[in-house]
Design a protein around this motif. Structure first.
Motif, mmCIF file in Angstrom:
data_model
loop_
_atom_site.group_PDB
_atom_site.id
_atom_site.type_symbol
_atom_site.label_atom_id
_atom_site.label_comp_id
_atom_site.label_asym_id
_atom_site.label_seq_id
_atom_site.Cartn_x
_atom_site.Cartn_y
_atom_site.Cartn_z
ATOM 1 N N UNK A 117 15.150 35.135 22.862
ATOM 2 C CA UNK A 117 15.744 34.430 21.718
ATOM 3 C C UNK A 117 16.148 35.478 20.685
ATOM 4 N N UNK A 118 17.435 35.748 20.583
ATOM 5 C CA UNK A 118 17.956 36.820 19.747
ATOM 6 C C UNK A 118 18.587 36.286 18.462
ATOM 7 N N UNK A 119 18.917 37.204 17.567
ATOM 8 C CA UNK A 119 19.641 36.822 16.351
ATOM 9 C C UNK A 119 20.990 36.210 16.691
ATOM 10 N N UNK A 120 21.610 36.701 17.779
ATOM 11 C CA UNK A 120 22.890 36.133 18.198
ATOM 12 C C UNK A 120 22.729 34.671 18.603
ATOM 13 N N UNK A 121 21.591 34.339 19.215
ATOM 14 C CA UNK A 121 21.329 32.948 19.588
ATOM 15 C C UNK A 121 21.195 32.065 18.346
ATOM 16 N N UNK A 123 22.774 32.639 15.531
ATOM 17 C CA UNK A 123 24.153 32.464 15.050
ATOM 18 C C UNK A 123 24.873 31.392 15.854
ATOM 19 N N UNK A 124 24.669 31.373 17.157
ATOM 20 C CA UNK A 124 25.312 30.374 18.008
ATOM 21 C C UNK A 124 24.814 28.967 17.684
ATOM 22 N N UNK A 125 23.565 28.890 17.217
ATOM 23 C CA UNK A 125 22.979 27.585 16.879
ATOM 24 C C UNK A 125 23.255 27.179 15.436
ATOM 25 N N UNK A 126 24.117 27.908 14.739
ATOM 26 C CA UNK A 126 24.339 27.633 13.315
ATOM 27 C C UNK A 126 24.776 26.200 13.032
ATOM 28 N N UNK A 127 25.618 25.589 13.871
ATOM 29 C CA UNK A 127 25.965 24.178 13.598
ATOM 30 C C UNK A 127 24.742 23.269 13.594
ATOM 31 N N UNK A 128 23.745 23.596 14.408
ATOM 32 C CA UNK A 128 22.511 22.815 14.418
ATOM 33 C C UNK A 128 21.726 23.059 13.132
ATOM 34 N N UNK A 129 21.632 24.320 12.716
ATOM 35 C CA UNK A 129 20.906 24.648 11.487
ATOM 36 C C UNK A 129 21.531 23.961 10.281
#
Length: 305
Positions: A117-121, A123-129
């Motif tokens: 689980x990386x920082x890039x992951x 960022x990819x989940x930002x719509x969820x956040x």
């Protein structure tokens, strides 16, 4: 309750054995039983928040092994959104747990896919956040990922909770300003503050030290001694509910998930703490991690003895 909680963290398969007592170094004991149970601090907290009334999304990683599918299915069974749970080429995380006849436990964690689980992951989940009312993090995924998630949560103006578990060293100094609620247990408060914690007074001193380091609000969970809330000069002690403990696994996770669900639904801090305490008290009367976590109706029906 119906509010959005996003949990960023670990998913582990718990390999649980019950034994008369915890083994000493080099000792072999005959156990009572063995079971595989879906767990991981992140997943446990997501399940707790979901069962206790919140809409929940999980951000994490599982392996491309049979455990990975079981872990994902366990979240889906509690209606948790798993669009941000990735499957990676690794083994799923596992936790080796021994529970003794006094309901105390010892745990060894092998992170496996959680390490992916990386920082890039994030960022990819930002719509969820962006949909969250409350964001919860723990320390069973890489520190860099946790720090990135905390900072993004703060930038989005969300209520950010860090359960610093398991804590093996002090937190990075720049994390504190990103956290609304820091929720350690006794040992974690001691590790983070550098002070011993073995009473209400020492817990208050540790919380005060953490506040001096930059924490805004600290909630120390103290098991049978209840919960201590500290914010500057404001100190509140919430006594524990008396129940017959069977297994303390996931009690802390249940408290965090319950507190977050109640807070997201607009309850006051004090109301959310008591709600989390009831949920945690009910959880220790049942065996296992996720199987022990109560529902909203369980909490509403609880009558203290």
């Amino acid at each position: 309750m119906s509010a959005k909680v996003v949990v960023i963290g670990s998913l582990n398969m718990d390999l649980v054995t019950r034994a008369p007592r915890l083994p000493k170094g080099g000792e072999t004991l005959i156990g009572h039983s063995f079971a595989t149970v879906s767990g991981g601090k992140g997943a446990n907290q997501a399940v707790a928040a979901a069962r206790l009334g919140a809409q929940v999304s999980m951000v994490g990683c599982v392996g491309d092994d049979p455990y990975g599918q079981v872990l994902r299915d366990a979240l889906l069974a509690d209606h948790i959104d798993c669009q941000a749970v990735s499957t990676v080429a690794d083994s799923s995380g596992v936790a080796l747990i021994v529970v003794d006849d006094n309901s105390q436990n010892a745990i060894v964690i092998v992170p496996g896919a959680n390490g992916a689980l990386t920082s890039a992951a994030i960022d990819q989940a930002d719509p969820v956040l962006q949909t969250a009312e409350v964001i919860i993090c723990q320390l069973e995924v890489p520190d860099a990922t946790v720090g990135h998630a905390l900072k993004r949560g703060r930038a989005l103006g969300k209520t950010v909770i860090l359960n610093p578990a398991p804590a093996s060293r002090p937190l990075p100094a720049d994390w504190f300003a990103t956290i609304d609620y820091l929720i350690p247990n006794e040992s974690e408060a001691a590790t983070l503050s550098g002070l011993p914690v073995d009473s209400l007074a020492t817990a208050q001193a540790a919380a005060a030290r953490l506040i001096s380091m930059g924490a805004g609000k600290v909630i120390v969970t103290l098991g049978e001694q209840g919960v201590l809330f500290v914010q500057g000069d404001r100190v509140e002690h919430f006594t524990a509910f008396a129940v017959k403990a069977v297994d303390t696994t996931a009690a802390g996770d249940t408290f965090v998930g319950g507190f977050a669900a109640a807070l997201a639904a607009g309850q006051s801090e004090a109301e959310a703490i008591r709600f989390g305490q009831v949920a945690a008290a009910l959880s220790v009367t049942r065996a296992g991690a996720q199987p022990s976590i109560p529902t909203l109706s369980d909490v509403q029906a609880f009558k203290p003895s």
